[in-house]
Write a protein that holds these residues in place. Structure first.
Motif, PDB file in Angstrom:
ATOM      1  N   GLU A  96       3.577  19.270  14.373  1.00 20.89           N
ATOM      2  CA  GLU A  96       2.999  18.512  13.260  1.00 20.89           C
ATOM      3  C   GLU A  96       3.972  18.380  12.092  1.00 20.89           C
ATOM      4  N   GLU A  97       3.846  17.273  11.365  1.00 18.82           N
ATOM      5  CA  GLU A  97       4.592  17.135  10.106  1.00 18.82           C
ATOM      6  C   GLU A  97       3.932  18.060   9.088  1.00 18.82           C
ATOM      7  N   ILE A  98       4.680  19.016   8.536  1.00 16.38           N
ATOM      8  CA  ILE A  98       4.054  19.993   7.620  1.00 16.38           C
ATOM      9  C   ILE A  98       3.947  19.423   6.207  1.00 16.38           C
ATOM     10  N   ARG A 130       8.986  15.019   1.084  1.00 17.56           N
ATOM     11  CA  ARG A 130       9.764  13.785   1.238  1.00 17.56           C
ATOM     12  C   ARG A 130       9.713  13.424   2.705  1.00 17.56           C
ATOM     13  N   CYS A 131       9.612  12.118   2.983  1.00 20.93           N
ATOM     14  CA  CYS A 131       9.576  11.738   4.397  1.00 20.93           C
ATOM     15  C   CYS A 131      10.904  12.049   5.060  1.00 20.93           C
ATOM     16  N   MET A 132      11.963  12.211   4.255  1.00 28.95           N
ATOM     17  CA  MET A 132      13.263  12.562   4.831  1.00 28.95           C
ATOM     18  C   MET A 132      13.620  14.022   4.557  1.00 28.95           C
ATOM     19  N   ALA A 162       5.649  -1.010   8.241  1.00 26.24           N
ATOM     20  CA  ALA A 162       4.931   0.255   8.031  1.00 26.24           C
ATOM     21  C   ALA A 162       5.836   1.431   8.368  1.00 26.24           C
ATOM     22  N   ASN A 163       6.262   2.139   7.331  1.00 25.21           N
ATOM     23  CA  ASN A 163       7.061   3.361   7.494  1.00 25.21           C
ATOM     24  C   ASN A 163       6.128   4.561   7.527  1.00 25.21           C
ATOM     25  N   LEU A 164       6.284   5.417   8.515  1.00 25.81           N
ATOM     26  CA  LEU A 164       5.292   6.470   8.759  1.00 25.81           C
ATOM     27  C   LEU A 164       5.914   7.860   8.649  1.00 25.81           C
ATOM     28  N   GLY A 165       5.287   8.820   9.325  1.00 23.69           N
ATOM     29  CA  GLY A 165       5.637  10.235   9.176  1.00 23.69           C
ATOM     30  C   GLY A 165       6.957  10.609   9.846  1.00 23.69           C
ATOM     31  N   VAL A 225       3.686   2.296   3.336  1.00 19.74           N
ATOM     32  CA  VAL A 225       4.427   3.541   3.561  1.00 19.74           C
ATOM     33  C   VAL A 225       3.422   4.666   3.453  1.00 19.74           C
ATOM     34  N   GLY A 226       3.419   5.569   4.439  1.00 21.32           N
ATOM     35  CA  GLY A 226       2.471   6.687   4.393  1.00 21.32           C
ATOM     36  C   GLY A 226       2.371   7.363   5.741  1.00 21.32           C
ATOM     37  N   SER A 227       1.216   7.936   5.997  1.00 30.64           N
ATOM     38  CA  SER A 227       1.044   8.753   7.202  1.00 30.64           C
ATOM     39  C   SER A 227       0.850   7.888   8.453  1.00 30.64           C
ATOM     40  N   ASN A 228       1.014   8.509   9.613  1.00 28.25           N
ATOM     41  CA  ASN A 228       0.773   7.794  10.880  1.00 28.25           C
ATOM     42  C   ASN A 228      -0.678   7.387  11.019  1.00 28.25           C
ATOM     43  N   ILE A 246       0.885  -1.179   0.000  1.00 27.86           N
ATOM     44  CA  ILE A 246       0.000   0.000   0.000  1.00 27.86           C
ATOM     45  C   ILE A 246       0.916   1.221   0.000  1.00 27.86           C
ATOM     46  N   CYS A 247       0.831   2.033  -1.044  1.00 28.57           N
ATOM     47  CA  CYS A 247       1.870   3.043  -1.288  1.00 28.57           C
ATOM     48  C   CYS A 247       1.370   4.474  -1.082  1.00 28.57           C
ATOM     49  N   PRO A 248       2.291   5.395  -0.768  1.00 28.51           N
ATOM     50  CA  PRO A 248       1.940   6.814  -0.595  1.00 28.51           C
ATOM     51  C   PRO A 248       2.092   7.580  -1.909  1.00 28.51           C
ATOM     52  N   PHE A 249       1.697   8.852  -1.883  1.00 26.60           N
ATOM     53  CA  PHE A 249       1.744   9.647  -3.114  1.00 26.60           C
ATOM     54  C   PHE A 249       3.116  10.216  -3.411  1.00 26.60           C
ATOM     55  N   ASN A 250       4.004  10.292  -2.390  1.00 23.13           N
ATOM     56  CA  ASN A 250       5.147  11.185  -2.594  1.00 23.13           C
ATOM     57  C   ASN A 250       6.294  10.592  -3.397  1.00 23.13           C
ATOM     58  N   ILE A 305      -0.529  -4.896  -5.493  1.00 18.83           N
ATOM     59  CA  ILE A 305      -0.125  -3.534  -5.126  1.00 18.83           C
ATOM     60  C   ILE A 305      -1.317  -2.596  -5.218  1.00 18.83           C
ATOM     61  N   LYS A 306      -1.437  -1.738  -4.209  1.00 21.18           N
ATOM     62  CA  LYS A 306      -2.369  -0.615  -4.297  1.00 21.18           C
ATOM     63  C   LYS A 306      -1.529   0.654  -4.288  1.00 21.18           C
ATOM     64  N   PRO A 307      -1.323   1.243  -5.482  1.00 18.55           N
ATOM     65  CA  PRO A 307      -0.582   2.503  -5.496  1.00 18.55           C
ATOM     66  C   PRO A 307      -1.421   3.600  -4.861  1.00 18.55           C
ATOM     67  N   SER A 308      -0.813   4.755  -4.649  1.00 14.35           N
ATOM     68  CA  SER A 308      -1.605   5.879  -4.144  1.00 14.35           C
ATOM     69  C   SER A 308      -2.656   6.242  -5.181  1.00 14.35           C
ATOM     70  N   GLU A 309      -3.869   6.476  -4.734  1.00 13.55           N
ATOM     71  CA  GLU A 309      -4.948   6.866  -5.654  1.00 13.55           C
ATOM     72  C   GLU A 309      -4.696   8.257  -6.222  1.00 13.55           C
ATOM     73  N   ARG A 310      -3.661   8.942  -5.671  1.00 15.52           N
ATOM     74  CA  ARG A 310      -3.389  10.293  -6.157  1.00 15.52           C
ATOM     75  C   ARG A 310      -2.385  10.310  -7.310  1.00 15.52           C
ATOM     76  N   ASP A 311      -1.635   9.206  -7.512  1.00 14.69           N
ATOM     77  CA  ASP A 311      -0.679   9.180  -8.632  1.00 14.69           C
ATOM     78  C   ASP A 311      -0.238   7.751  -8.977  1.00 14.69           C
TER      79      ASP A 311
HETATM   80  P1  NAD Z   1      -1.418   8.528   3.359  1.00 14.06           P
HETATM   81  O1  NAD Z   1      -1.312   7.794   4.645  1.00 14.06           O
HETATM   82  O2  NAD Z   1      -2.465   9.547   3.207  1.00 14.06           O
HETATM   83  O3  NAD Z   1      -1.653   7.467   2.173  1.00 14.06           O
HETATM   84  C1  NAD Z   1      -0.849   6.299   2.062  1.00 14.06           C
HETATM   85  C2  NAD Z   1      -1.717   5.145   1.591  1.00 14.06           C
HETATM   86  O4  NAD Z   1      -2.672   4.825   2.601  1.00 14.06           O
HETATM   87  C3  NAD Z   1      -2.506   5.464   0.334  1.00 14.06           C
HETATM   88  O5  NAD Z   1      -2.427   4.350  -0.528  1.00 14.06           O
HETATM   89  C4  NAD Z   1      -3.909   5.726   0.829  1.00 14.06           C
HETATM   90  O6  NAD Z   1      -4.885   5.293  -0.081  1.00 14.06           O
HETATM   91  C5  NAD Z   1      -4.006   4.938   2.111  1.00 14.06           C
HETATM   92  N1  NAD Z   1      -4.784   5.627   3.164  1.00 14.06           N
HETATM   93  C6  NAD Z   1      -4.799   6.952   3.416  1.00 14.06           C
HETATM   94  N2  NAD Z   1      -5.567   7.212   4.503  1.00 14.06           N
HETATM   95  C7  NAD Z   1      -6.037   6.029   4.932  1.00 14.06           C
HETATM   96  C8  NAD Z   1      -6.864   5.644   6.029  1.00 14.06           C
HETATM   97  N3  NAD Z   1      -7.329   6.533   6.889  1.00 14.06           N
HETATM   98  N4  NAD Z   1      -7.140   4.344   6.171  1.00 14.06           N
HETATM   99  C9  NAD Z   1      -6.642   3.436   5.317  1.00 14.06           C
HETATM  100  N5  NAD Z   1      -5.850   3.752   4.272  1.00 14.06           N
HETATM  101  C10 NAD Z   1      -5.542   5.016   4.074  1.00 14.06           C
HETATM  102  O7  NAD Z   1       0.026   9.122   3.065  1.00 14.06           O
HETATM  103  P2  NAD Z   1       0.436  10.079   1.861  1.00 14.06           P
HETATM  104  O8  NAD Z   1      -0.134  11.424   2.113  1.00 14.06           O
HETATM  105  O9  NAD Z   1       0.191   9.419   0.568  1.00 14.06           O
HETATM  106  O10 NAD Z   1       2.023  10.121   2.046  1.00 14.06           O
HETATM  107  C11 NAD Z   1       2.659  11.073   2.861  1.00 14.06           C
HETATM  108  C12 NAD Z   1       3.050  10.485   4.195  1.00 14.06           C
HETATM  109  O11 NAD Z   1       3.874   9.357   3.991  1.00 14.06           O
HETATM  110  C13 NAD Z   1       3.870  11.439   5.047  1.00 14.06           C
HETATM  111  O12 NAD Z   1       3.452  11.334   6.381  1.00 14.06           O
HETATM  112  C14 NAD Z   1       5.281  10.907   4.896  1.00 14.06           C
HETATM  113  O13 NAD Z   1       6.158  11.222   5.958  1.00 14.06           O
HETATM  114  C15 NAD Z   1       5.033   9.454   4.809  1.00 14.06           C
HETATM  115  N6  NAD Z   1       6.136   8.763   4.153  1.00 14.06           N
HETATM  116  C16 NAD Z   1       6.968   8.037   4.935  1.00 14.06           C
HETATM  117  C17 NAD Z   1       8.050   7.398   4.369  1.00 14.06           C
HETATM  118  C18 NAD Z   1       8.991   6.615   5.226  1.00 14.06           C
HETATM  119  O14 NAD Z   1       9.733   5.814   4.680  1.00 14.06           O
HETATM  120  N7  NAD Z   1       8.990   6.804   6.535  1.00 14.06           N
HETATM  121  C19 NAD Z   1       8.268   7.486   2.996  1.00 14.06           C
HETATM  122  C20 NAD Z   1       7.375   8.225   2.223  1.00 14.06           C
HETATM  123  C21 NAD Z   1       6.307   8.856   2.829  1.00 14.06           C
END
Ligand code: NAD
Length: 520
Positions: A402-404, A302-304, A268-271, A246-249, A168-172, A194-200
């Motif tokens: 907050e993470e900006i 970028r998460c970094m 799970a890599n987060l914010g 990879v994505g938000s907390n 499950i992937c993030p947009f960035n 794979i579920k890519p980000s729905e944003r890209d």
């Molecule tokens: P996001 O959490 O909004 O989305 C990530 C994925 O989770 C998407 O595929 C989305 O469809 C899904 N998702 C979103 N909200 C959800 C919910 N409430 N319940 C279930 N699924 C949900 O993250 P984003 O905005 O795409 O990416 C940015 C975040 O990712 C930032 O916080 C950034 O720090 C983090 N990030 C971390 C790393 C790392 O390695 N630590 C790398 C890249 C990005």
């Protein structure tokens, strides 16, 4: 630079422009090596962040399509896991060559859907490609252990694939993060949904096309789309054995806890909130350039990204010089020659970033450079936020807590290195940190005492290459960081160990009575 220009073929297929697309095509699912139009009733509009024109509609894949993806991956696993390592390695060689050939096309897709500049998008692809290139060494990476544990008795260990796994992937990072998963998951013998980000999702779709061309059999890689509904399906589907997120907390903590409760492995890599300590004895010019690039590159998404400066002693007076460098960054559509800063992902994200800047103002910080309201002339409708620097920030302020995730640098002042270390360690995130100093002993102390999991010494974004692992810690990774991405831990995540203990006695047994005690 010449090498950044698109190859002619890529240009024909994927225009290097933010011009309005006359008839946007819908994004499709990728099942059994074929692009399949979705029967979805819900669609997510995807807009070019530089113009807010429609690029494509992304389906909320239906229940039948989600199930079909897992059926396909389950079928494929039976034969894929028996494919020889050398055969999988050959496919990976072809895959890496194809990614390199399509580098510009992948980057162009990223610029169009995600917004980052074309030059930066090339880096997004390369960082992922390097994971795939490293995975080509699987023939030496998968060896187990063997030991003669007693006379005639030996134990050997193997690493075996898990089965169907999901990402499950993030947009960035639309290419890099799918490529943190695809090569290692498949080369170790798993099949992947794979579920890519729905944003890209565009770059991931190209990666799927290239996977088919490279010779991955049907069903080894399937792609489905959507938002929470698809995520919930993945978490609850019992045939999926592991999830890479990879994505938000907010999303990641939910996916980790519910996925783990369902008995799955979850990485799970987060914010993040990455700090740099700036010492008066550093190479000032290097530090200021490195900080400016790392804070504002990729529009801070970028998460970094280096989002937080801890100015030690007199270095607090250097912040206006960072602002001078930041002002010189050219904000423009990502395809424009010389563009350095693209838009942020969405109008909602722009609004959130601007609200955080406003909150800093209200809480008494100094807005030294204000990017609100800036826009390039040619792209008045994009999601623009210019480079912003907030000085005299205190730890209780919202812009610090907050993470900006935007082109905003917050600066705090301290008097000593001890205070800098305490401040950084008090932060709940632990993705990355950096120190700028010429002193070996100060750097050595910092690297030892600092808690964040990725430390840069005069390096602003210390993301390790794929022979190491991505080692963020604390709140930046779920589950205490037991399952990190790529490197040896990545390989271990996608495999389970089997040990075999065997006894081959050279002489026949003489005892006629069985022993029921554990041997002592
Ligand atoms: P996001 O959490 O909004 O989305 C990530 C994925 O989770 C998407 O595929 C989305 O469809 C899904 N998702 C979103 N909200 C959800 C919910 N409430 N319940 C279930 N699924 C949900 O993250 P984003 O905005 O795409 O990416 C940015 C975040 O990712 C930032 O916080 C950034 O720090 C983090 N990030 C971390 C790393 C790392 O390695 N630590 C790398 C890249 C990005």
């Amino acid at each position: 630079a010449q090498h950044l220009r698109p190859v002619a073929a890529a240009q024909a297929e994927y225009p290097m422009s933010h011009a309005k697309i006359q008839s946007p095509a819908d994004t499709q699912n990728f099942l059994d090596n074929k692009f399949v139009p979705s029967k979805a009733t819900q669609w997510i509009d995807l807009h070019d962040p530089a113009t807010n024109e429609l690029v494509t509609r992304v389906p909320q894949s239906t229940d039948e399509e989600l199930t079909a993806a897992v059926d396909s991956a389950e079928r494929a696993f039976k034969t894929w896991k028996e494919t020889s390592l050398l055969a999988r390695q050959q496919i990976m060689f072809k895959y890496t060559a194809l990614i390199r050939e399509n580098w510009d096309r992948l980057a162009a897709s990223i610029t169009l859907e995600q917004g980052k500049t074309f030059a930066d998008a090339k880096g997004d692809v390369l960082r992922g490609l390097q994971v795939a290139e490293t995975a080509c060494g699987i023939t030496t990476q998968m060896t187990g252990e063997v030991l003669q544990v007693a006379k005639d008795m030996e134990t050997r260990s193997y690493r075996e694939p898990l089965g169907v796994v999901a990402a499950i992937c993030p947009f960035n990072f639309p290419a890099m993060i799918p490529l943190w998963c695809i090569p290692i998951a498949t080369v170790t013998g798993n099949t992947l949904v794979i579920k890519p980000s729905e944003r890209d999702p565009g770059a991931c779709m190209i990666l799927a096309e290239l996977a088919e061309k490279a010779g991955f059999p049907e069903g080894v890689i399937n792609i489905v789309h959507g938002a929470h509904k698809t995520v919930d399906f993945i978490i609850d589907e019992p045939r999926i054995k592991a999830i890479s997120f990879v994505g938000s907390n907010q999303a990641g903590e939910y996916i980790f806890s519910r996925g783990s409760a369902n008995g799955k492995r979850v990485q799970a890599n987060l914010g993040a909130k990455n700090h740099a300590a700036v010492l008066p004895d550093c190479n000032k010019n290097h530090a200021l350039n490195a900080i400016t690039g790392a804070a504002f590159g990729a529009a801070g998404q970028r998460c970094m990204a280096l989002s937080t400066l801890v100015m030690v002693g007199e270095t607090k007076d250097w912040v206006p010089e960072i602002a001078e460098r930041a002002k010189a960054i050219r904000m423009d559509g990502g395809f424009e020659e010389g563009a350095e800063l693209g838009p942020v992902i969405s109008p909602k994200s722009k609004q959130r970033i601007e609200e955080l800047i406003a909150s800093a103002e209200e809480e008494g910080a100094t807005i030294l450079l204000d990017g609100r309201g800036q826009k390039p002339e040619k792209y008045p409708n994009g999601n623009w936020v210019g480079p912003t620097i907030i000085a005299n920030v205190k730890p209780h302020m919202k812009c610090y807590k907050e993470e900006i995730f935007g082109p905003v640098l917050v600066c705090l002042n301290v008097d000593t290195i001890d205070e800098a270390i305490d401040l950084i360690n008090a932060n709940e995130y632990g993705n990355g940190t950096a120190i700028f100093t010429k002193s070996g002993s100060t750097a050595s102390r910092f690297q030892h005492e600092i808690e964040a999991g990725q430390v840069g010494i005069n390096v602003p974004i210390p993301v390790p290459l794929p022979m190491f692992s991505f080692t963020g810690n604390k709140k930046s990774i779920a589950g205490g960081g037991a399952n990190t991405f790529y490197g040896k831990p990545g390989l271990y995540f996608y495999t389970q160990q089997k040990t075999v203990t065997s006894l081959w006695k050279s002489e026949d047994a003489v005892a006629t009575k069985a022993s029921v005690n554990m041997p002592t």
